[in-house]
Design an enzyme around this catalytic site. Structure first.
Site, PDB file in Angstrom:
ATOM      1  N   GLY A  23      38.473  41.846  38.798  1.00 16.51           N
ATOM      2  CA  GLY A  23      37.617  40.253  39.234  1.00 16.51           C
ATOM      3  C   GLY A  23      36.693  39.779  38.262  1.00 16.51           C
ATOM      4  N   GLY A  25      37.002  38.554  35.638  1.00 16.56           N
ATOM      5  CA  GLY A  25      37.834  37.687  34.349  1.00 16.56           C
ATOM      6  C   GLY A  25      38.776  37.518  33.347  1.00 16.56           C
ATOM      7  CE  LYS A  26      40.808  43.983  33.252  1.00 13.21           C
ATOM      8  NZ  LYS A  26      40.449  43.897  34.715  1.00 13.21           N
ATOM      9  CB  THR A  27      44.102  37.395  33.682  1.00 10.25           C
ATOM     10  OG1 THR A  27      44.412  38.746  34.279  1.00 10.25           O
ATOM     11  CG2 THR A  27      45.346  36.662  33.550  1.00 10.25           C
ATOM     12  CB  SER A  28      40.473  33.245  33.372  1.00 11.38           C
ATOM     13  OG  SER A  28      38.824  34.210  33.901  1.00 11.38           O
ATOM     14  CG  ASP A  50      45.255  43.380  35.874  1.00  7.39           C
ATOM     15  OD1 ASP A  50      45.410  44.458  36.441  1.00  7.39           O
ATOM     16  OD2 ASP A  50      44.365  43.094  35.586  1.00  7.39           O
ATOM     17  CB  THR A 507      40.740  39.949  40.616  1.00 10.01           C
ATOM     18  OG1 THR A 507      41.451  38.915  39.177  1.00 10.01           O
ATOM     19  CG2 THR A 507      41.358  41.551  39.633  1.00 10.01           C
TER      20      THR A 507
END
Length: 586
Positions: A23, A25-28, A50, A507
């Protein structure tokens, strides 16, 4: 000193690993970085390992294991590895040869031992190690970005010589949390090369993604220390979601700003020595190229959101208290990822039940002083008791017990491997759960509220050990009678209510959904979902937070569509303690 995060081809290494708790913000941030580098004319590959990956949602196109070209971004490719699928193949590789040689109950237990988070992680590591060390593949790209890095625990296990010996196959203690790695001995060179590449500061940068709040920064500090110990020394800290301005006339906005600033001023000392960058708090979801491009440049962007108001009305925590309180006794479990507010909700439920006249015992893995602080001022203490379980102490005692038994058969190297194996999250969960079980066993004719409960995988593993430990020994050792009695109770909806806590974001909702599926495997059906910290349930007029409230609503509705009773809690401007917790029931 912090500065804006604006990565360029000149300032970043060929390999970038984004890591952090769910949550943050790794992906974004990984996707925005990939787009930014590709816009410089670089060839970029982004790879997600992930389990909660939403690459396809971010780029608005289907992305699978095959290399996929991102539409309208020349030079950018993506791969969406499925860790669960990789873990299933990993399990079959280990278990398959025994299907016709061992009883079904033993095979089933072996499969369950290989169903935990550690197995998923090593399976994912196997996948991206294959990419990382394939020179023909890596030479095509200027930069390869990985969404979700391996933990220090996994890397330490891979570095231990006994990970590649045959002691696990010969030992009566069975597999580790990663399975018998000796079965993957042919990949020793692959894994060694991958770990070497990770530790090469000229090739790899580890980007620790956090939020400007205490729990996320503490997790980033822990990960930084753990990964530095295994050679990943080139680290950056990226603090995502910093509110740079606020509406002084809006209580919600002002309080959020002040909380963030306090967390940043008091961040763990270890993080002070790491180069630090910040990204702004944005009100829009980071999906689509326009949003991703605006994000790193801090440009204005307004999300076109179809939602104008929440189309459903959901109750507060009071509905849960009234429903559960109609019983005479029972067990309440609050479950969810760190940072979603489980402790506050567990304390509120305990106070509510105690006010109804029930005898209530509340227990948690948080330090006792913190729980005492949360309950300060509550006027129901005569029938509300609390306790706290120290995970560190429980793990130490449990590890000592297991190693003492293993010392009779294993050599020094084998014990070192087993000791590292026992440092996994699975071990902590089992050790803490045993302590929980002892507390619940002591309670009779009362309610027991448990903050932070075990996953379905842990319950199934304990159940398998309970039923079949005479047929195949496992390093978890003997299961106490208290656990034996508790498992059937947890599976009874008449006796137990499981409450899954989440936030109105992508997430946390995805992870909570996986948690529910995990519990269902263990024959445990959640009774309630709680969506916590909702701006959409407040009266904020701040422009940024108002737009954020709109983006929350589809996640609230998605939870409600699960046809499980759902309660909603507004984002609270005040730190809640004692009787102040009762505001959550309104």
């Amino acid at each position: 000193m912090t500065k804006p995060f604006q990565p360029t081809a000149e300032t970043v290494t060929p390999f970038l690993f984004f890591t952090g708790k769910g949550g943050v913000g790794k992906t974004s941030t990984a996707c925005a970085t990939a787009v930014s580098l590709a816009e410089e004319g670089k060839r970029v590959l982004i790879v997600s390992t992930d389990p909660a990956s939403n690459l396809q949602d971010v780029f608005n196109q289907e992305i699978r294991y095959e290399t996929t070209k991102i539409t309208d971004v020349p030079g950018l490719d993506a791969i969406n590895l499925d860790p669960e699928e990789a873990a299933a193949a990993y399990r079959e590789k280990i278990v398959g040869p025994f299907r016709t040689k061992l009883p079904d109950v033993v095979v089933n237990q072996m499969e369950e031992q290989l169903s935990g988070a550690c197995t998923v992680e090593i399976a994912a590591f196997d996948e991206f190690a294959s990419i990382l060390t394939n020179k023909e593949r890596t030479s095509v790209y200027d930069h390869i970005i990985f969404d979700t890095a391996p933990t220090g625990h996994t890397l330490r296990l891979l570095q231990l010589p006994h990970a590649w010996s045959d002691f696990l196959e010969d030992s009566t203690h069975g597999a580790s949390c990663l399975g018998p790695l000796s079965g993957l001995a042919e990949k020793k060179e692959l894994y060694t090369n991958a770990v070497t590449a990770l530790a090469n500061s000229n090739q790899t940068t580890l980007i620790l993604v956090s939020r400007p709040d205490e729990s996320a920064l503490n997790e980033a500090s822990r990960a930084a220390i753990e990964l530095k110990e295994v050679g990943l020394t080139n680290q950056w800290l990226l603090i995502n979601g910093v509110l740079s301005q606020h509406d002084e006339n809006d209580t919600i906005s002002t309080t959020l700003y002040e909380r963030q600033q306090q967390a940043l001023n008091l961040k763990p000392e270890h993080l002070e020595s790491i180069e630090t960058f910040i990204l702004p708090y944005v009100p829009y979801e980071l999906t689509g190229l326009k949003a991703l491009k605006a994000f790193l440049k801090n440009d204005a962007y307004v999300q076109e959101d179809k939602h104008t108001e929440l189309t459903i009305q959901l109750p507060s925590l009071n509905a849960i208290i009234e429903k559960v309180g109609s019983k005479e006794k029972g067990v309440l479990l609050t479950m969810g990822k760190g940072g979603v507010g489980k402790t506050t909700i567990a304390a509120t439920l305990a106070i509510g039940l105690a006010e109804q006249g029930h005898s209530v015992h509340l227990t948690t893995t948080d330090p006792a002083a913190h729980l005492s602080y949360v309950l300060t001022g509550a006027n129901v203490r005569e029938n509300l008791t609390i306790s706290s379980i120290d995970p560190k102490r429980e793990v130490e005692a449990y590890t000592e017990e297991v190693l003492a038994k293993a010392g009779e058969t294993l050599d020094e190297g084998g014990l070192a491997y087993l000791k590292e194996d026992l440092s996994s999250p699975c071990t902590e969960e089992i050790a803490v759960f045993r302590a929980f079980a002892s507390i619940v066993e002591r309670a009779s004719d009362s309610f027991v509220v448990i903050d932070t409960a075990p996953t379905g995988h842990t319950l199934l593993l304990l159940d398998a050990a309970q039923s079949y430990h005479k047929e195949i020994e496992r390093s978890t050792g003997e299961v106490p009678e208290s656990v034996t009695k508790l498992l059937p109770r947890l599976r009874s909806k008449e006796e137990t209510d499981v409450i899954i806590v989440t936030l109105p974001e992508a997430t946390p909702v995805h992870e909570a959904s996986r948690l529910q599926a995990d519990l269902v495997r263990a024959n445990i059906e959640p009774s309630w979902w709680v969506v916590n910290q909702c701006f959409s349930a407040t009266t904020t007029t701040d422009p940024i937070l108002s737009q954020r409230a709109l983006s929350e609503q589809k996640w609230i509705e998605q939870v409600a569509e699960k046809n499980i009773p759902t309660a909603v809690i507004p984002w609270q401007p005040n730190l809640l303690t004692g009787d102040g917790l009762k505001v959550l029931t309104k």
